[in-house]
Design a protein around this motif. Structure first.
Motif, PDB file in Angstrom:
ATOM      1  N   ASN A   5     -64.169  -3.225   1.385  1.00 10.40           N
ATOM      2  CA  ASN A   5     -63.468  -4.399   1.890  1.00 10.40           C
ATOM      3  C   ASN A   5     -64.338  -5.295   2.755  1.00 10.40           C
ATOM      4  OD1 ASN A   5     -63.656  -2.847   4.152  1.00 10.40           O
ATOM      5  ND2 ASN A   5     -61.486  -2.796   4.612  1.00 10.40           N
ATOM      6  N   THR A  10     -57.645  -7.571   7.521  1.00  8.22           N
ATOM      7  CA  THR A  10     -56.243  -7.166   7.542  1.00  8.22           C
ATOM      8  C   THR A  10     -55.404  -8.330   8.071  1.00  8.22           C
ATOM      9  OG1 THR A  10     -56.324  -6.328   9.798  1.00  8.22           O
ATOM     10  CG2 THR A  10     -56.880  -4.767   8.029  1.00  8.22           C
ATOM     11  N   ARG A  55     -54.985  -7.587   2.029  1.00 10.28           N
ATOM     12  CA  ARG A  55     -56.257  -8.018   2.607  1.00 10.28           C
ATOM     13  C   ARG A  55     -56.443  -9.498   2.314  1.00 10.28           C
ATOM     14  NH1 ARG A  55     -55.343  -3.960   4.605  1.00 10.28           N
ATOM     15  NH2 ARG A  55     -56.591  -2.078   4.738  1.00 10.28           N
TER      16      ARG A  55
END
Length: 70
Positions: A5, A10, A55
């Motif tokens: 990621n 977030t 995300r």
């Protein structure tokens, strides 16, 4: 397992960076005002159970932090 990621944030990180609430970020995503990547199991329409992860690409935050040309 989530993919690598790097470059993804977030919802909490986005909210902190933009100094808005998490519900605001969720609303932007729901209204297609902010791109997001959803991971996890698809939920049927109307199912309120939580699941998966969201995300947001760092570029979406950068766009909102950049001074607008007025």
């Amino acid at each position: 397992m989530l993919p690598d990621n790097s470059g993804l944030l977030t919802v909490q990180e986005v909210a902190a960076a933009l100094r808005v609430s998490k519900p605001t970020v969720y609303r932007w995503i729901a209204n297609d005002e902010m791109r997001a990547i959803r991971y996890g199991k698809e939920r049927p329409e109307g199912d309120t159970r939580r699941g998966g992860a969201i995300r947001v690409p760092r570029s979406e935050v950068d766009l909102r932090l950049a001074p607008s040309a007025a």
